[in-house]
Scaffold this active site. Structure first.
Site, PDB file in Angstrom:
ATOM      1  N   CYS A 191     -10.042 124.204 -25.615  1.00  0.00           N
ATOM      2  CA  CYS A 191     -10.852 122.983 -25.741  1.00  0.00           C
ATOM      3  C   CYS A 191      -9.915 121.784 -25.905  1.00  0.00           C
ATOM      4  CB  CYS A 191     -11.779 123.065 -26.953  1.00  0.00           C
ATOM      5  SG  CYS A 191     -12.795 124.544 -27.039  1.00  0.00           S
ATOM      6  N   HIS A 195      -9.615 117.713 -25.083  1.00  0.00           N
ATOM      7  CA  HIS A 195     -10.288 116.978 -26.164  1.00  0.00           C
ATOM      8  C   HIS A 195      -9.437 116.789 -27.402  1.00  0.00           C
ATOM      9  CE1 HIS A 195     -14.113 116.898 -24.017  1.00  0.00           C
ATOM     10  NE2 HIS A 195     -13.928 118.173 -23.706  1.00  0.00           N
ATOM     11  N   ARG A 240     -23.819 122.541 -23.367  1.00  0.00           N
ATOM     12  CA  ARG A 240     -22.595 121.793 -23.047  1.00  0.00           C
ATOM     13  C   ARG A 240     -21.357 122.677 -23.251  1.00  0.00           C
ATOM     14  NH1 ARG A 240     -19.945 118.625 -19.717  1.00  0.00           N
ATOM     15  NH2 ARG A 240     -18.553 120.362 -19.976  1.00  0.00           N
ATOM     16  N   CYS A 244     -18.617 123.885 -20.609  1.00  0.00           N
ATOM     17  CA  CYS A 244     -17.170 123.716 -20.814  1.00  0.00           C
ATOM     18  C   CYS A 244     -16.447 125.018 -20.476  1.00  0.00           C
ATOM     19  CB  CYS A 244     -16.859 123.341 -22.267  1.00  0.00           C
ATOM     20  SG  CYS A 244     -17.036 121.590 -22.641  1.00  0.00           S
TER      21      CYS A 244
END
Lengths: 283, 211
Positions: A191, A195, A240, A244
């Site tokens: 992730c 991010h 979501r 991802c």
């Protein structure tokens, strides 16, 4: 169909066209020098459509309200006695403090896990069909998306204040953080690849930084569930994260699984203090 | 278990020291949780995944080291990781690393392939524009990676640099251990031909990248 709903849908159709055109023209003229201009234009249209009467996500809220009161399952019971953490049937503020530890199951549960638990325990509903329709699609409505939209909306105006006190809540947070940084699959992504820094983007899409508490995390978590114009559906954060992992070339995570809840705990913690305004409307 | 934790802790400490020396961004990451617990959650989250896809959930040694050290493997781990990744690079047998830049542009644009929503025959691309500015006329580019405008020109179209670039696209970690860039050749995600075409896009004097 009640007049207000009919109006919502018709207002929506006109605005949808405006939004799509606006977003197209905004991205067409986007380039480094005018990024700020594009961002401001997109923000202006976001503000313009940030009107409950124009957001089709509120149709999900209405359906969720009906599903909450609908008697079904072997016990022919509604969900109205379901305890989402604030006491049986108390909806206000519940979403702002989820996921959290529940004594009756001795588990940290997010909203979806808790709803599935209530369906089984209170309604004795076979959740197979509900889980099969976990994400809506053309001609397929999702009870879970509708219920999440309804319940999350009951925390509008409130700020995220999830407890991380119980040892199992602390474990969930730590696991969520570890999973956020865990690299795997055929792209070697975690992730954090996308991010963990401010001001980065994929193509022209801005990426919220979740590596530290603050505004990007607050604004992101405070605006999901959201109506996705590009998908013509209301989408939850559960969806979501699923999306991802799809883009990361990972397999689909199991619905309402503990890893997704752990990531949600980590993200909600980073969003602490962020105001909830849902359902929002996004690209 | 204790051994693993001690190793992880000392690795983290050394990693933090190294982070101060390296320009690479270090993630402020806590490794307080027992990796065995994390693995248990991971297994539960992909429980209903087919065996074929489960291979993607498991970490290889390099992914594990990069995760455990916040992408800053210290000293011996750095050298070991680099050596392991360098050994995976397979160069074209004829030595030519420069493919067709026009096809390379297509590979760079395409963002499909390998997703659970794709089929096994879905065309694969490197999706390079998702993270890099490449040909200047393409305005829809991401900023996670550096701009590659003028890449070959800046390197004076040097043959060794082109070969190094082939290695970089084939396995970015053979150049920089724990690089954020996917190891396209190592994972057999892109073919040798596709990687050559991308090198062509970056190194051909006729490519818009160098105009």
């Amino acid at each position: 169909m009640p007049v207000d709903k009919w109006q919502r849908q018709n207002n929506w159709l006109g605005l949808a066209t405006a939004v799509v055109l606006a977003l197209c023209s905004a991205s067409a003229m986007a380039q480094p020098a005018v990024d700020d201009v594009s961002e401001k234009e997109i923000e202006r249209y976001r503000a313009m459509i940030n009107d409950p009467m124009a957001n089709p996500g509120y149709l999900n809220v209405d359906r969720g309200e009906q599903l909450w009161a609908l008697k079904r399952g072997a016990k022919n019971a509604s969900l109205e006695t379901c305890d989402l953490g604030e006491g049986p049937g108390k909806l206000e503020g519940a979403f702002a403090r989820l996921p959290r530890h529940f004594k009756d199951t001795d588990k940290v549960m997010d909203l979806e896990q808790r709803l599935l638990h209530c369906m089984t325990a209170i309604q004795e509903l076979d959740t197979k069909d509900v889980i099969a329709r976990r994400f809506s699609g053309p001609g397929r409505m999702s009870d879970m998306e509708d219920l999440v939209a309804f319940i999350a909306n009951k925390s509008n105006g409130l700020k995220f204040a999830m407890p991380v006190e119980h040892p199992k809540e602390k474990e969930m947070y730590a696991v969520g953080e570890a999973m956020f940084y865990r690299r795997s699959a055929i792209m070697d992504f975690s992730c954090a690849t996308c991010h963990a820094e401010e001001g980065k983007r994929i193509r022209l899409q801005g990426l919220p930084n979740f590596s530290k508490p603050g505004k990007p995390a607050q604004e992101t978590m405070g605006s999901w569930p959201t109506y996705r114009v590009s998908q013509s559906q209301l989408r939850t954060m559960q969806h979501r994260l699923w999306d991802c992992y799809r883009q990361m070339r990972m397999p689909a995570p199991d619905y309402a699984s503990d890893g997704v809840t752990a990531l949600t705990v980590f993200m909600v913690k980073q969003a602490e203090g962020g105001e909830i305004t849902v359902p929002s409307i996004k690209r | 278990m204790t051994h693993i934790r001690v190793t992880a802790l000392s690795a983290l400490a050394a990693g933090m020291a190294l982070a101060a020396l390296l320009a690479a961004p270090a993630h402020a990451q806590q490794q307080a949780i027992d990796p065995v617990i994390v693995d248990r959650y991971v297994a539960a989250t992909w429980k209903s995944t087919s065996d074929e896809w489960k291979a993607r959930v498991a970490q290889d040694e390099t992914q594990r080291i990069c995760t455990a050290t916040g992408n800053n493997p210290p000293g011996a781990d750095f050298d070991k990781t680099l050596a392991r990744e360098v050994a995976t690079v397979v160069y074209p047998t004829d030595g030519n690393v420069l493919g067709d830049w026009k096809r390379g542009e297509q590979v760079a644009q395409r963002g499909t392939g390998g997703q659970f929503s794709d089929t096994p025959t879905t065309a694969r691309g490197g999706n390079c524009y998702a993270c890099h500015q490449i040909a200047p006329k393409e305005l829809s580019y991401g900023t996670l990676g550096p701009s590659l405008v003028g890449y070959g020109r800046d390197r004076k179209y040097d043959k060794d640099e082109a070969k190094k670039t082939f290695a970089k696209v084939f396995n970015a970690m053979a150049i920089v251990p724990c690089s954020q860039m996917p190891r396209f050749g190592y994972h057999k995600f892109l073919t040798e031909e596709q990687i050559k075409d991308v090198v062509g896009l970056l190194f051909d004097p006729e490519s818009p990248v160098n105009k």
